[in-house]
Design a protein around this motif. Sequence first.
Motif, mmCIF file in Angstrom:
data_model
loop_
_atom_site.group_PDB
_atom_site.id
_atom_site.type_symbol
_atom_site.label_atom_id
_atom_site.label_comp_id
_atom_site.label_asym_id
_atom_site.label_seq_id
_atom_site.Cartn_x
_atom_site.Cartn_y
_atom_site.Cartn_z
ATOM 1 N N LEU A 109 -36.728 37.702 13.382
ATOM 2 C CA LEU A 109 -37.067 39.008 13.949
ATOM 3 C C LEU A 109 -37.443 38.792 15.408
ATOM 4 O O LEU A 109 -38.452 38.156 15.722
ATOM 5 N N ASP A 110 -36.595 39.326 16.290
ATOM 6 C CA ASP A 110 -36.724 39.041 17.708
ATOM 7 C C ASP A 110 -36.946 40.332 18.489
ATOM 8 O O ASP A 110 -36.249 41.331 18.241
ATOM 9 N N CYS A 176 -27.090 40.246 2.774
ATOM 10 C CA CYS A 176 -28.547 40.333 2.655
ATOM 11 C C CYS A 176 -29.180 40.599 4.015
ATOM 12 O O CYS A 176 -30.060 41.457 4.153
ATOM 13 N N LEU A 177 -28.746 39.853 5.032
ATOM 14 C CA LEU A 177 -29.296 40.047 6.377
ATOM 15 C C LEU A 177 -28.954 41.434 6.908
ATOM 16 O O LEU A 177 -29.794 42.089 7.548
ATOM 17 N N ARG A 183 -32.449 48.493 7.170
ATOM 18 C CA ARG A 183 -33.645 49.190 6.717
ATOM 19 C C ARG A 183 -34.897 48.875 7.536
ATOM 20 O O ARG A 183 -35.847 49.667 7.538
ATOM 21 N N CYS A 184 -34.927 47.733 8.227
ATOM 22 C CA CYS A 184 -36.188 47.282 8.824
ATOM 23 C C CYS A 184 -36.153 47.078 10.332
ATOM 24 O O CYS A 184 -37.216 47.007 10.957
ATOM 25 N N SER A 185 -34.983 46.932 10.949
ATOM 26 C CA SER A 185 -34.947 46.791 12.406
ATOM 27 C C SER A 185 -35.397 48.086 13.065
ATOM 28 O O SER A 185 -35.216 49.176 12.528
ATOM 29 N N THR A 186 -35.995 47.951 14.245
ATOM 30 C CA THR A 186 -36.438 49.108 15.013
ATOM 31 C C THR A 186 -35.841 49.025 16.410
ATOM 32 O O THR A 186 -35.116 48.083 16.738
ATOM 33 N N ALA A 187 -36.149 50.011 17.240
ATOM 34 C CA ALA A 187 -35.668 49.991 18.613
ATOM 35 C C ALA A 187 -36.303 48.859 19.404
ATOM 36 O O ALA A 187 -35.764 48.417 20.420
ATOM 37 N N SER A 190 -35.422 43.563 16.346
ATOM 38 C CA SER A 190 -34.192 43.550 15.553
ATOM 39 C C SER A 190 -34.130 42.314 14.669
ATOM 40 O O SER A 190 -34.660 41.248 15.015
ATOM 41 N N VAL A 191 -33.459 42.464 13.526
ATOM 42 C CA VAL A 191 -33.166 41.340 12.640
ATOM 43 C C VAL A 191 -31.830 40.741 13.084
ATOM 44 O O VAL A 191 -30.835 41.455 13.218
ATOM 45 N N ASP A 192 -31.817 39.434 13.339
ATOM 46 C CA ASP A 192 -30.601 38.766 13.785
ATOM 47 C C ASP A 192 -29.678 38.567 12.585
ATOM 48 O O ASP A 192 -29.975 37.768 11.692
ATOM 49 N N VAL A 193 -28.560 39.291 12.548
ATOM 50 C CA VAL A 193 -27.639 39.225 11.414
ATOM 51 C C VAL A 193 -26.623 38.104 11.575
ATOM 52 O O VAL A 193 -25.777 37.902 10.700
#
Length: 379
Positions: A109-110, A176-177, A183-187, A190-193
């Motif tokens: 999560l970056d 999964c990523l 569902r969980c990344s925001t502005a 972000s979740v690195d996919v």
Amino acid sequence: MVDPGGCRTFESRANLEKRILSALFEPGQVVELRFPNQGGWGGGWVTDHRQLAQAAKKASADGAIGVYVTLNPVNPALLARSANHVQSRTKIATSDGDILGRRWLPIDLDPVRPAGISSTDQEHNLALQTARQVKTWLAGQGWPAPIVADSGNGTHLLYRIALPNSPNALQTVRKCLEAIDARCSTAEVSVDVKNHNAGRIWKCYGTMARKGDNIPERPHRLAQIMEVPSPILEVSPELLLALADSLPEPEAQRSREQRFDLSSWLARHPLKVLHDGPWNNTGHRWVLETCPFNTNHTNRSAVVLQHPSGAVSFSCLHNSCAGNDWRALRRLLEPDWREPPPVPGSSSSHSSNGKFPPADRICLAQIKTAQDLVADYAR
């Protein structure tokens, strides 16, 4: 020390060897150490993890921008490239095909910021808060506790898994990523996919993260493990597959002449949006506060996606909503709606029940236990 989330942290350097030995790697596991050096890469392959820790600390002390390791077990044959010693320049690295099996689901999560610079303290803390939300959300689905770590700029969650290194396993991890990202990344975070490939290198904890200049507003920080559950439990195959299957593939577009105005459609109907934002480059997503089919399904379970192609999909994580797709949502909210006939020659990318094609997912029979992986590694 205690981080802002209240979890226990380790001493930053004195326990690096212990952390690597006990938390990330199995005894004798071959690991590649890698770090930027003189316009290229330095590093080597080691089985002596204490020596790995010492080499990582030295590279960091010498000013490396970042120091990285392979998380998953590496083919022991690669040890012959640089057996338990570090080279200043290496010409070849561990490839995805060199991995024996998957032992970790890595979630990074970056904070969203310009490339090549460190995060501010506020951005750093936002990443930790988002990681806590992801951890809580997955715990609500029955997932065990992960390793929680500070990457230096954001937050890592590491979940123990036991999958083969196969194309189907890669698709399972990727989905999964993507499901967590949707569902969980925001502005702001972000979740690195992109961390779905088996040979992915990962920040070596106990070393410095040095992106850009070290200035008060954007300081360099130590990457460190903050929390290790005891014991570290594996995510069950059923939970992995349920999460991977929770984000449906889009159907083929029925018409390319007009993009459906999904934002206006959602506003016209009694659907409360928890948050929305860009997704998958040019797509968009809306995470609903409750599932329209069952108000007991909360906690980011239901999501509406507009894919980059313009195609629309809906899904809810719960098993009882497995058949509730975008068509079902429209019929629920618009009883008079009738599905238009398909465009000749178009085809759907998923099966009629909304699930991924069997070729895109791993089968339970392919799941290996920790004992199986140890036996494969020994062979």
